[in-house]
Design a protein around this motif. Structure first.
Motif, PDB file in Angstrom:
ATOM      1  N   THR A   7      -0.498  25.546 -45.228  1.00 16.85           N
ATOM      2  CA  THR A   7      -1.589  25.598 -44.241  1.00 16.85           C
ATOM      3  C   THR A   7      -2.009  24.192 -43.846  1.00 16.85           C
ATOM      4  N   HIS A   8      -2.497  24.075 -42.599  1.00 17.53           N
ATOM      5  CA  HIS A   8      -3.097  22.809 -42.156  1.00 17.53           C
ATOM      6  C   HIS A   8      -4.620  22.912 -42.198  1.00 17.53           C
ATOM      7  N   GLU A  40       2.833  29.533 -34.154  1.00 16.72           N
ATOM      8  CA  GLU A  40       2.603  30.901 -34.632  1.00 16.72           C
ATOM      9  C   GLU A  40       2.914  31.893 -33.521  1.00 16.72           C
ATOM     10  N   LYS A  52       5.024  30.985 -41.353  1.00 17.17           N
ATOM     11  CA  LYS A  52       4.510  29.730 -41.930  1.00 17.17           C
ATOM     12  C   LYS A  52       5.169  29.461 -43.286  1.00 17.17           C
ATOM     13  N   ASP A 150     -17.584  32.218 -39.791  1.00 13.96           N
ATOM     14  CA  ASP A 150     -18.513  32.525 -40.894  1.00 13.96           C
ATOM     15  C   ASP A 150     -19.978  32.694 -40.446  1.00 13.96           C
ATOM     16  N   LYS A 170     -19.000  33.993 -51.328  1.00 13.08           N
ATOM     17  CA  LYS A 170     -18.054  34.384 -50.277  1.00 13.08           C
ATOM     18  C   LYS A 170     -16.701  34.767 -50.895  1.00 13.08           C
TER      19      LYS A 170
HETATM   20  P1  ITT Z   1      -3.047  27.550 -40.726  1.00 11.26           P
HETATM   21  O1  ITT Z   1      -2.300  28.413 -39.738  1.00 11.26           O
HETATM   22  O2  ITT Z   1      -2.534  26.150 -40.783  1.00 11.26           O
HETATM   23  O3  ITT Z   1      -3.166  28.184 -42.073  1.00 11.26           O
HETATM   24  P2  ITT Z   1      -5.297  28.217 -39.051  1.00 11.26           P
HETATM   25  O4  ITT Z   1      -6.743  27.882 -39.074  1.00 11.26           O
HETATM   26  O5  ITT Z   1      -4.571  28.042 -37.748  1.00 11.26           O
HETATM   27  O6  ITT Z   1      -4.572  27.399 -40.202  1.00 11.26           O
HETATM   28  P3  ITT Z   1      -4.821  31.058 -38.866  1.00 11.26           P
HETATM   29  O7  ITT Z   1      -3.729  30.915 -37.872  1.00 11.26           O
HETATM   30  O8  ITT Z   1      -4.638  32.028 -39.996  1.00 11.26           O
HETATM   31  O9  ITT Z   1      -5.139  29.676 -39.583  1.00 11.26           O
HETATM   32  O10 ITT Z   1      -6.148  31.380 -38.059  1.00 11.26           O
HETATM   33  C1  ITT Z   1      -7.198  31.943 -38.704  1.00 11.26           C
HETATM   34  C2  ITT Z   1      -8.471  31.680 -37.931  1.00 11.26           C
HETATM   35  O11 ITT Z   1      -9.344  32.790 -38.176  1.00 11.26           O
HETATM   36  C3  ITT Z   1      -9.194  30.453 -38.468  1.00 11.26           C
HETATM   37  O12 ITT Z   1      -8.853  29.293 -37.766  1.00 11.26           O
HETATM   38  C4  ITT Z   1     -10.652  30.845 -38.270  1.00 11.26           C
HETATM   39  O13 ITT Z   1     -11.047  30.614 -36.949  1.00 11.26           O
HETATM   40  C5  ITT Z   1     -10.615  32.353 -38.500  1.00 11.26           C
HETATM   41  N1  ITT Z   1     -10.869  32.647 -39.933  1.00 11.26           N
HETATM   42  C6  ITT Z   1      -9.972  33.051 -40.880  1.00 11.26           C
HETATM   43  N2  ITT Z   1     -10.560  33.175 -42.077  1.00 11.26           N
HETATM   44  C7  ITT Z   1     -11.847  32.846 -41.900  1.00 11.26           C
HETATM   45  C8  ITT Z   1     -12.953  32.745 -42.756  1.00 11.26           C
HETATM   46  O14 ITT Z   1     -12.852  32.970 -44.064  1.00 11.26           O
HETATM   47  N3  ITT Z   1     -14.119  32.374 -42.228  1.00 11.26           N
HETATM   48  C9  ITT Z   1     -14.248  32.123 -40.918  1.00 11.26           C
HETATM   49  N4  ITT Z   1     -13.257  32.162 -40.031  1.00 11.26           N
HETATM   50  C10 ITT Z   1     -12.049  32.516 -40.511  1.00 11.26           C
END
Ligand code: ITT
Length: 193
Positions: A7-8, A40, A52, A150, A170
């Protein structure tokens, strides 16, 4: 055992680090000096989690896990869903939370859920773990902690948002927390064999 978290997102790294058992050493993409974006292109959380994990596995041949997660809002036909990270675009001013609140203006159905799919590649084999938490979308921003959506997500059974909770609170109930619990259970069993 060493695992790379593909993950980034530093917030994900921080949350997961608090939940992993001590026999696991987690390395982030920063730790292994991998800074390229991973496109993605999947249509589901499973496809993107696999994409990923596989990208990093093909580069390193090591044990990897990845998390694809997002917010699924009932009244928006499941949006932002797999597009949660880039719902309002990818520019500097992109504000996903404001966009979600705006789209929901005047809507009485505020139901939503957060979902997280973990893909683990262990010794070359793929495994998936899912965590999900139901809740509602608030009408305003509540709290300052956490990340992403959140401040507008109130889990069922609570009267505060994820951004008003401690990290531990959380993690105990969140989509990611639940997926990590399943991952831990699986890895602990493997570790004993
Ligand atoms: P990686 O792909 O590098 O893991 P990303 O942030 O792009 O990082 P995702 O593609 O899985 O990850 O996108 C998930 C998005 O959903 C994230 O950027 C948040 O905006 C939201 N999200 C996921 N989990 C969350 C959480 O616990 N709390 C708040 N927002 C969340």
């Amino acid at each position: 055992m060493e695992l790379i978290f593909a993950t980034h997102n530093d917030h994900k790294v921080k949350e997961v680090a608090q939940m992993l058992p001590s026999y696991l050493t987690m390395k982030s993409l920063t730790d292994i000096n991998f800074h390229d974006e991973i496109d993605e292109t999947g249509k589901t959380f499973e496809e993107n989690a696999l994409l990923k994990a596989k990208t990093i596995f093909e580069k390193t041949n090591k044990n990897i896990f990845a998390d694809d997660s997002g917010l699924v809002i009932d009244a928006l036909d499941g949006a932002p869903g797999v597009y949660s990270a880039r719902y309002a675009g990818t520019g500097k001013d992109a504000d996903n939370v404001t966009k979600a609140l705006k789209e929901l203006e005047g809507k009485t159905n505020r139901k939503a859920y957060f979902i997280s799919i973990f893909c683990l590649i262990l010794n070359g084999k793929e495994y998936f773990f899912e965590g999900k938490v139901n809740g509602t979308i608030s009408t305003e921003i509540l709290g300052e902690d956490g990340f992403g959506y959140d401040p507008i997500f109130i889990p069922d059974g609570y009267s505060k948002s994820f951004a008003q909770m401690t990290a531990e609170e959380k993690n105990n109930i969140s989509h990611r927390g639940l997926a990590v619990k399943k991952l831990n259970y699986f890895l602990t069993k493997q570790n004993k064999n």
